[in-house]
Structure formats: structure tokens, C-alpha cells
Design a protein around this motif. Structure first.
Motif, short mmCIF file in Angstrom:
data_model
loop_
_atom_site.label_atom_id
_atom_site.label_comp_id
_atom_site.label_asym_id
_atom_site.label_seq_id
_atom_site.Cartn_x
_atom_site.Cartn_y
_atom_site.Cartn_z
N GLN A 50 0.83 -1.21 0.00
CA GLN A 50 0.00 0.00 0.00
C GLN A 50 0.86 1.26 0.00
O GLN A 50 0.57 2.23 -0.71
CB GLN A 50 -0.91 0.01 1.23
CG GLN A 50 -2.00 -1.05 1.23
CD GLN A 50 -2.75 -1.09 2.56
OE1 GLN A 50 -2.79 -0.10 3.29
NE2 GLN A 50 -3.33 -2.24 2.88
N ALA A 51 1.94 1.24 0.80
CA ALA A 51 2.83 2.40 0.87
C ALA A 51 3.56 2.62 -0.45
O ALA A 51 3.74 3.76 -0.90
CB ALA A 51 3.83 2.22 2.01
N SER A 301 5.58 7.20 7.48
CA SER A 301 5.72 8.48 6.81
C SER A 301 4.81 8.58 5.59
O SER A 301 4.17 9.60 5.36
CB SER A 301 7.18 8.70 6.40
OG SER A 301 7.36 9.97 5.83
N ILE A 302 4.75 7.50 4.80
CA ILE A 302 3.94 7.51 3.58
C ILE A 302 2.45 7.46 3.90
O ILE A 302 1.66 8.28 3.40
CB ILE A 302 4.32 6.33 2.66
CG1 ILE A 302 5.77 6.44 2.18
CG2 ILE A 302 3.35 6.23 1.47
CD1 ILE A 302 6.02 7.52 1.17
N LEU A 303 2.02 6.51 4.71
CA LEU A 303 0.60 6.25 4.91
C LEU A 303 -0.05 7.16 5.95
O LEU A 303 -1.25 7.45 5.84
CB LEU A 303 0.38 4.78 5.31
CG LEU A 303 0.82 3.74 4.27
CD1 LEU A 303 0.63 2.33 4.81
CD2 LEU A 303 0.06 3.93 2.96
N LYS A 306 1.89 11.24 5.20
CA LYS A 306 1.67 11.64 3.80
C LYS A 306 2.87 12.39 3.21
O LYS A 306 2.72 13.35 2.46
CB LYS A 306 0.41 12.52 3.67
CG LYS A 306 -0.84 11.94 4.28
CD LYS A 306 -1.23 10.62 3.61
CE LYS A 306 -2.53 10.07 4.20
NZ LYS A 306 -2.88 8.74 3.63
N LYS A 307 4.07 11.93 3.53
CA LYS A 307 5.25 12.53 2.93
C LYS A 307 6.32 11.46 2.72
O LYS A 307 6.37 10.47 3.46
CB LYS A 307 5.80 13.67 3.79
CG LYS A 307 6.29 13.28 5.16
CD LYS A 307 6.79 14.50 5.93
CE LYS A 307 7.34 14.10 7.30
NZ LYS A 307 7.82 15.27 8.06
N VAL A 308 7.17 11.67 1.72
CA VAL A 308 8.23 10.71 1.41
C VAL A 308 9.44 10.98 2.30
O VAL A 308 9.96 12.10 2.32
CB VAL A 308 8.64 10.80 -0.08
CG1 VAL A 308 9.72 9.78 -0.39
CG2 VAL A 308 7.43 10.60 -0.98
N PRO A 309 9.90 9.98 3.04
CA PRO A 309 11.04 10.18 3.94
C PRO A 309 12.37 9.95 3.21
O PRO A 309 12.80 8.82 3.03
CB PRO A 309 10.82 9.11 5.01
CG PRO A 309 10.14 7.99 4.26
CD PRO A 309 9.33 8.62 3.16
#
Length: 391
Positions: A50-51, A301-303, A306-309
């Protein structure tokens, strides 16, 4: 002989292209030598998929609509993905990116995953190339490396894939393992022709920090890696590959004419690519970035956030130049002196040639059609040679 994809991209007006790498950070068990990012627990695989899908959507502007021509599922062990998961990920790419035609769609796979049922499922996906982690056809090596498969399964997986019309296959082989005699290594290489393998990658066994192999050697529970043995087996690799008709087109990669890996070749050509998943690297054309190498932090961070680490490094002109020298010298096409002069000027070209002359005199480099190309003698010292040419 150059493959068409490589040759076309070097034409002045060739359309740009890009690739997407998708990191699947799961394995059934840890190999003794591996330092890649992965987990042996599949508990959160659904969440990770999902991520990955969410990150693909979040990153859709990264490549600025440059057409995607390759997708590469790496890991870890991507063959742990189901047919449905593979299709869902690729469909996300097709919906959010410019995809005119997928020239190459590769799935890294372990032999023990490639059952006939799984291969039938793959036929309903866009996967058109398999990179199979064989490592050795010798049982003792597989036990030493703690691979999840045995030699019989490796042989079976390749033949089963070919039976299911997945003949565009690459396999990985490792040399320099304790106990691997030159005779054993020649037998591994002979299997390539016997099984009609069009492409293979060959790597010397290396001891990386924080691996079980390093721990075992430190505790004297495993023999250390013998650099002289590895060098001798690399020389055998070059000799036998040439006899069997393989072109040594990159230091660790060999292929029958025209069967080069498009995705990986694009890395060496400096084309942009997007890496998706924990620990995945990306290159925009001016900067590199890499995602956090932690599954829990990545998915949170993704789910949730809502940002890309990720972290990022913008390359300087000198870094670009040195990187081109390093990557081009690793290939049979070599370092293009006309490109050096065009992109960085005649003074840089003169300085480069001054450095190269000593290496040419030593038989490590040769000048051929305005390109610097590493000789077979020099291939044992590729990184050192590139370093000597750096600015």
C-alpha cells in the motif's frame, strides 16, 4: 556491438527515457553475505505494498513526464509478491506516469518461488524478464551462503520459466566463495550455455560490515575470503565468457549480443530513474536522493504523515564528471572523449588524457575510436583506475 536501446539514446536527438526501481524489502531468510535492506518477517507486507503504491502517486512529478521504458522490481525478494500485487503496482505506474511502451519489466526472483503455478500467474502481468538469484549450481556454496533454494531447484526454475515463454532471463552467480575450486567455477559457467541463459551477472563474494559473514569470519568460524582466488576466478570468467560468446559489457554483467539489461544500462548511461520503497535511490539528472532504510518509518511516513522520507544530494559539476568517468569505464563502450570535451571543455580533456597516458602505457587502458576503454588486465582494478582519473 551496441544494443539498439543504447545506440539510439546516444543519437543527438534521441528522446529521453527513464526507469522506475521498486524495492521489495522482504526475504524468507537472510543470506550470510547480504547487506541489502530487507526484513524476514512478512507480517507487514500488505501495508508495504500500500505504501509503495501511495509513494508512486506522490512521486508522479519527479521524472517530469519523461517516458518510462523500464520497471525493475528489486529487493529483497520481489517474487514474494502475488500476481495481483505486481499488476496493481504496475497499473499505478501506468495511470500516473508517461508510459509509451514498457521495453523491459524485470522481476528479481528466487528459484524456490518459481513454481509452475507462479509462472503461469506472471504471464498475466507485464513482467517480461526474470533476474533469478541462482548464485551457484553447487550445493556446498548454497549451504554456505544460506540460500533458501538448492541446486536442483535452480535448474528447475530456469527450465520452468523457459517453458512458460519467459526466456529473457538473467541469473546471478557468485565466485570466490571458500571451497569453490576453479574446476567448480568452470562448471557453474558451463551451465550458462547448457541452459541457454542470455544474460548473467557475476560478483565476487565480499565481506560487508554488519553481515553474518563478517561476524563468522571475525569469530574465526568461517574461512576469510581469498582475494587471490577471487581474482583468478574473475580472469576465468572473462576467458570462458568470451569462448561462449558472451560480451563483457559491464564489469559485473555479461550478455549474448543484443541481450543487455536495458534498465541497468540506463543507470550507467546517466539517465534519470525513480526509486520507490524503503532504501530506494533516485536520480533526477541533477541530484540523488534516497529513502529511509527502515520499513516501519517508511510506511508511517507515507501512509500516515503523507510525505516521502528521504535525504538528497545535489551533485556538483565535478561530481557529475567523475561519476561519468567511473560509470562509463565500467562498460565496454568506454569513456567518450568527445563527450568530455563537449560537456567539460578542452582543458579538462587534456588533463584527463595526461592522467590516462600512464595507465595506457601500463596496459590498463586503451584508446580506441576516441574512447578510453579498460583492458581485461585493467578490469581487475576498475575502481582504482577510475579514481586515478578523477578531478
Amino acid at each position: 556491438m551496441e544494443n539498439n536501446a543504447y545506440q539510439d539514446a546516444r543519437k543527438e536527438n534521441a528522446a529521453p527515457s527513464a526507469g522506475i526501481y521498486i524495492h521489495i524489502p522482504f526475504c524468507k531468510q537472510a543470506c550470510v553475505y547480504c547487506n541489502f535492506h530487507f526484513s524476514t518477517s512478512l507480517k507487514y507486507k500488505d501495508e508495504m505494498v500500500q505504501a509503495i503504491i501511495a509513494e508512486l502517486v506522490m512521486q508522479k512529478d519527479y521524472l517530469r513526464n519523461v517516458p518510462i521504458e523500464t520497471i525493475y522490481f528489486g529487493g529483497g525478494t520481489p517474487s514474494l509478491l502475488s500476481e495481483y500485487e505486481i499488476n496493481t503496482i504496475i497499473e499505478t505506474v501506468q495511470k500516473n506516469y508517461t508510459v509509451n511502451k514498457l521495453v523491459e519489466c524485470t522481476l528479481e526472483a528466487n528459484p524456490d518461488d518459481l513454481s509452475r503455478e507462479y509462472l503461469r500467474g506472471l504471464k498475466s502481468t507485464p513482467i517480461n524478464r526474470l533476474s533469478i538469484g541462482v548464485q551457484s549450481f553447487r550445493e556446498e556454496d548454497l549451504l554456505y551462503m544460506k540460500r533458501a533454494h538448492n541446486a536442483q531447484e535452480a535448474d528447475y526454475a530456469i527450465k520452468a520459466a523457459q517453458d512458460h515463454e519467459l526466456s529473457n532471463i538473467s541469473i546471478d552467480l557468485i565466485y570466490g566463495t571458500p571451497g569453490l575450486t576453479d574446476k567448480d567455477w568452470k562448471a557453474n559457467l558451463a551451465k550458462l550455455k547448457e541452459l541457454a541463459i542470455p544474460h548473467f551477472s557475476a560478483y565476487a563474494l565480499t565481506v560487508e560490515e554488519k553481515t553474518e559473514l563478517n561476524h563468522l569470519i571475525q569469530k574465526k568460524r568461517s574461512a576469510p575470503v581469498d582475494a587471490e582466488q577471487a581474482a583468478g576466478q574473475f580472469e576465468l570468467l572473462m576467458e570462458y565468457a568470451e569462448v561462449m560468446g558472451y560480451e563483457h559489457y559491464e564489469i559485473s554483467n555479461l550478455a549474448l549480443p543484443g541481450k543487455y539489461a536495458v534498465h541497468n544500462t540506463n543507470y550507467w548511461r546517466g539517465l534519470p530513474y525513480l526509486g520507490i520503497g524503503p532504501s530506494a535511490h533516485s536520480f533526477s539528472g541533477s541530484a540523488r536522493k534516497w529513502n529511509v532504510a527502515n520499513n516501519a518509518l517508511y510506511t508511517k511516513s507515507i501512509l500516515i504523515d503523507k510525505k516521502v522520507p528521504f535525504k538528497e544530494e545535489v551533485l556538483t559539476e565535478v561530481q557529475f564528471m567523475n561519476e561519468y568517468i567511473m560509470t562509463s569505464l565500467r562498460t565496454m563502450w568506454g569513456c567518450d572523449l568527445e563527450k568530455i570535451e563537449k560537456d567539460w571543455g578542452s582543458d579538462v580533456l587534456k588533463e584527463l588524457m595526461k592522467k590516462a597516458e600512464r595507465l595506457i602505457d601500463k596496459g590498463m587502458l586503451e584508446l580506441k575510436e576516441k574512447k578510453l576503454i579498460i583492458t581485461n588486465k585493467g578490469k581487475l582494478f576498475t575502481d582504482r583506475i577510475a579514481g586515478d582519473l578523477f578531478f
